[in-house]
Motif scaffolding. Structure first.
Motif, PDB file in Angstrom:
ATOM      1  N   GLY A  28       0.780  -1.228   0.000  1.00  0.00           N
ATOM      2  CA  GLY A  28       0.000   0.000   0.000  1.00  0.00           C
ATOM      3  C   GLY A  28       0.813   1.281   0.000  1.00  0.00           C
ATOM      4  N   MET A  29       2.141   1.202   0.151  1.00  0.00           N
ATOM      5  CA  MET A  29       2.962   2.409   0.128  1.00  0.00           C
ATOM      6  C   MET A  29       3.027   2.962  -1.294  1.00  0.00           C
ATOM      7  SD  MET A  29       6.133   1.381   2.631  1.00  0.00           S
ATOM      8  CE  MET A  29       6.931   2.966   2.604  1.00  0.00           C
ATOM      9  N   SER A  30       3.013   4.277  -1.421  1.00  0.00           N
ATOM     10  CA  SER A  30       3.131   4.892  -2.743  1.00  0.00           C
ATOM     11  C   SER A  30       4.568   4.743  -3.247  1.00  0.00           C
ATOM     12  CB  SER A  30       2.770   6.371  -2.675  1.00  0.00           C
ATOM     13  OG  SER A  30       3.795   7.107  -2.038  1.00  0.00           O
ATOM     14  N   PRO A  31       4.762   4.744  -4.568  1.00  0.00           N
ATOM     15  CA  PRO A  31       6.122   4.656  -5.104  1.00  0.00           C
ATOM     16  C   PRO A  31       7.034   5.771  -4.597  1.00  0.00           C
ATOM     17  CG  PRO A  31       4.522   4.312  -6.852  1.00  0.00           C
ATOM     18  CD  PRO A  31       3.757   4.736  -5.629  1.00  0.00           C
ATOM     19  N   GLU A  32       6.481   6.977  -4.420  1.00  0.00           N
ATOM     20  CA  GLU A  32       7.293   8.098  -3.941  1.00  0.00           C
ATOM     21  C   GLU A  32       7.799   7.862  -2.522  1.00  0.00           C
ATOM     22  OE1 GLU A  32       4.969   9.221  -7.304  1.00  0.00           O
ATOM     23  OE2 GLU A  32       4.270   8.441  -5.394  1.00  0.00           O
ATOM     24  N   ILE A  33       6.974   7.276  -1.677  1.00  0.00           N
ATOM     25  CA  ILE A  33       7.389   6.976  -0.299  1.00  0.00           C
ATOM     26  C   ILE A  33       8.436   5.863  -0.295  1.00  0.00           C
ATOM     27  CG2 ILE A  33       6.632   6.129   1.960  1.00  0.00           C
ATOM     28  CD1 ILE A  33       5.776   9.011   1.367  1.00  0.00           C
ATOM     29  N   VAL A  34       8.212   4.819  -1.083  1.00  0.00           N
ATOM     30  CA  VAL A  34       9.202   3.733  -1.175  1.00  0.00           C
ATOM     31  C   VAL A  34      10.548   4.305  -1.615  1.00  0.00           C
ATOM     32  CG1 VAL A  34       9.812   1.565  -2.320  1.00  0.00           C
ATOM     33  CG2 VAL A  34       7.445   1.972  -1.636  1.00  0.00           C
TER      34      VAL A  34
END
Length: 172
Positions: A28-34
């Motif tokens: 569920g994490m966004s690509p930007e956060i990852v």
């Protein structure tokens, strides 16, 4: 191409050189956060500067969760006297050939280390045999009238058919 390991989400020490509260990945994490949590701090040598693509794959199931176009590798401080570096780049989105080939799919290698330099396969179909080319991909090709794709030197123009204008940039 550099493939990095993504462990389960965990807290970072208070003295993290990049000031990150945590690192790793969870559903569920966004690509930007990852990207923000995992772009550094890696023990990368000068060889990392030769690469243009980074994949981030979960250690649990080996699935690629993120692809990044590397713009540069920057210094990211020290941890326990070990010089660390970080990836600076752009998160690749659906529609980009590297994203579409890898994100959501099994990583090129199952890693038991934090990162490894890997080679992407061309995967273009040989016209004469119907076999898939497993030669290392070296180019991201952008035709003027179609979707981007990745290819080895032999197959840069193979999917284009005739004389279609295109641009090619190196993929390492």
């Amino acid at each position: 191409m550099i493939q990095f390991s993504l462990a389960d989400l965990s807290e970072r020490p208070a003295d993290d050189p990049l000031g990150r509260p945590s690192m790793g990945w969870r559903e569920g994490m966004s690509p930007e956060i990852v990207y923000a949590l995992n772009r550094g701090c890696w023990s990368l040598g000068e060889a990392a500067e030769e690469h243009t693509v980074a994949l981030f794959a979960s250690t649990g199931d080996g699935t690629v969760r993120l692809a990044v176009a590397i713009e540069r590798i920057e210094d990211a401080g020290e941890i326990d006297g070990d010089k660390k570096r970080a990836v600076v780049g752009t998160v690749l989105r659906p529609g980009h050939p590297v994203h579409d080939r890898y994100v959501g799919h099994r990583a090129p290698e199952q890693l038991n280390v934090t990162f490894r330099y890997v080679t992407a396969e061309c995967r273009q179909v040989e016209a004469s045999t119907g076999n898939v080319c497993t030669t290392g991909a070296k180019w991201i090709v952008t035709p003027d009238d179609g979707p981007e794709y990745i290819a080895c030197g032999h197959h840069v123009t193979a999917p284009l058919g005739g004389s279609v204008p295109f641009r090619a940039r190196p993929m390492r």
